[in-house]
Design an enzyme around this catalytic site. Structure first.
Site, PDB file in Angstrom:
ATOM      1  N   CYS A  41       0.859  -1.196   0.016  1.00  0.00           N
ATOM      2  CA  CYS A  41       0.053  -0.012   0.044  1.00  0.00           C
ATOM      3  C   CYS A  41       0.887   1.265   0.003  1.00  0.00           C
ATOM      4  CB  CYS A  41      -0.924  -0.137   1.410  1.00  0.00           C
ATOM      5  SG  CYS A  41      -2.253   1.351   1.309  1.00  0.00           S
ATOM      6  N   ASP A  43       0.457   3.805   1.796  1.00  0.00           N
ATOM      7  CA  ASP A  43       0.408   4.475   2.902  1.00  0.00           C
ATOM      8  C   ASP A  43       1.948   4.649   3.545  1.00  0.00           C
ATOM      9  OD1 ASP A  43       0.140   4.235   5.911  1.00  0.00           O
ATOM     10  OD2 ASP A  43      -1.658   3.800   5.770  1.00  0.00           O
ATOM     11  N   ARG A  45       3.026   4.697   6.222  1.00  0.00           N
ATOM     12  CA  ARG A  45       3.779   3.882   7.483  1.00  0.00           C
ATOM     13  C   ARG A  45       4.123   2.563   7.157  1.00  0.00           C
ATOM     14  NH1 ARG A  45      -2.224   4.440  10.302  1.00  0.00           N
ATOM     15  NH2 ARG A  45      -2.690   4.026   8.023  1.00  0.00           N
ATOM     16  N   HIS A  97      -1.681  -4.015   4.876  1.00  0.00           N
ATOM     17  CA  HIS A  97      -1.368  -3.855   6.202  1.00  0.00           C
ATOM     18  C   HIS A  97      -2.788  -3.195   7.080  1.00  0.00           C
ATOM     19  CE1 HIS A  97      -2.290   0.884   5.822  1.00  0.00           C
ATOM     20  NE2 HIS A  97      -2.258   0.400   4.444  1.00  0.00           N
ATOM     21  N   CYS A 100      -5.889  -0.225   6.901  1.00  0.00           N
ATOM     22  CA  CYS A 100      -5.813   0.310   5.947  1.00  0.00           C
ATOM     23  C   CYS A 100      -6.967   1.206   5.190  1.00  0.00           C
ATOM     24  CB  CYS A 100      -5.622  -1.047   4.497  1.00  0.00           C
ATOM     25  SG  CYS A 100      -5.263  -0.208   2.863  1.00  0.00           S
TER      26      CYS A 100
END
Ligand code: CO
Length: 209
Positions: A41, A43, A45, A97, A100
């Site tokens: 992803c 993302d 993080r 993750h 999400c």
């Protein structure tokens, strides 16, 4: 954070590496031979190589919203082709993750503009597993859809022209489905078995695998 701070960070990072390994960047410039293609992803993080304890040169990376492998997305199809046919990666990892945002959004009816058709792919995963997911609530439903989405995308990886061609030549990379847990920093292996995943989908849709 300012971009000036980022350039300062970059200098310190490069200097620290050169200090412990003077040839590091010379070797890096010579080429790449990564064992892994990581599809994760976008993302902020989920820094791919970092969570795997690996560094530059170790992981070929593709990230998008909710780690999707869509057959109409030429971007990811090109990444997979390059990784499989040209770099010869041994492992393809689809990594979801916890928490999400893309998966959460797919469980709502909110109008997200151009994200709507992208998230549609996750909604299809939801509809395929509707009975199981509707029996769950809140975070448990999100967590399960994150896993089911990873498994569905692993199956999409297996169906790509690139992986099918490599399989015919006996050079198929191993496909893995993982979930990165933000709360612990730990990776979870979903131990996705492509053959049984294919059978499960065939059972859901009442067709022959
Ligand atoms: Co995400």
């Amino acid at each position: 954070m300012s971009t000036a701070a980022v350039f300062d960070n970059n200098k310190s990072w490069a200097n620290a590496i050169k200090k412990s390994n003077p040839d590091f960047f010379n070797n890096l410039a010579k080429g790449q031979d990564p064992d892994f293609l990581f599809i994760g992803c976008a993302d902020s993080r989920v820094p791919a190589a970092q969570v795997m304890g690996l560094g530059p040169g170790d992981v070929f990376v593709h990230r998008n919203v909710a780690n999707l492998v869509d057959h109409t997305d030429t971007n990811i199809q090109a990444v997979i082709e390059y990784a499989v046919a040209h770099l010869g990666v041994r492992h393809i990892v689809v990594c979801g993750h916890s928490g999400c945002g893309g998966v959460k959004a797919s469980l709502t009816h909110t109008d997200l503009g151009v994200l709507n058709p992208w998230i549609r792919v996750i909604k299809d995963v939801y509809y395929a597993h509707k009975a199981e997911l509707d029996a769950l609530e809140g975070e448990a439903r999100v967590a399960r859809l994150i896993e089911l989405n990873v498994m569905a995308q692993c199956l999409n990886v297996a169906k790509t022209t690139s992986v099918q061609a490599a399989t015919r030549e006996g050079k198929a990379p191993q496909i893995h489905g993982w979930v990165f847990h933000l709360e612990t920093g730990l990776l979870q292996d979903l131990e996705v078995d492509i053959a049984s995943e294919q059978q499960a989908m065939a059972d859901i849709f009442g067709v022959t695998a």
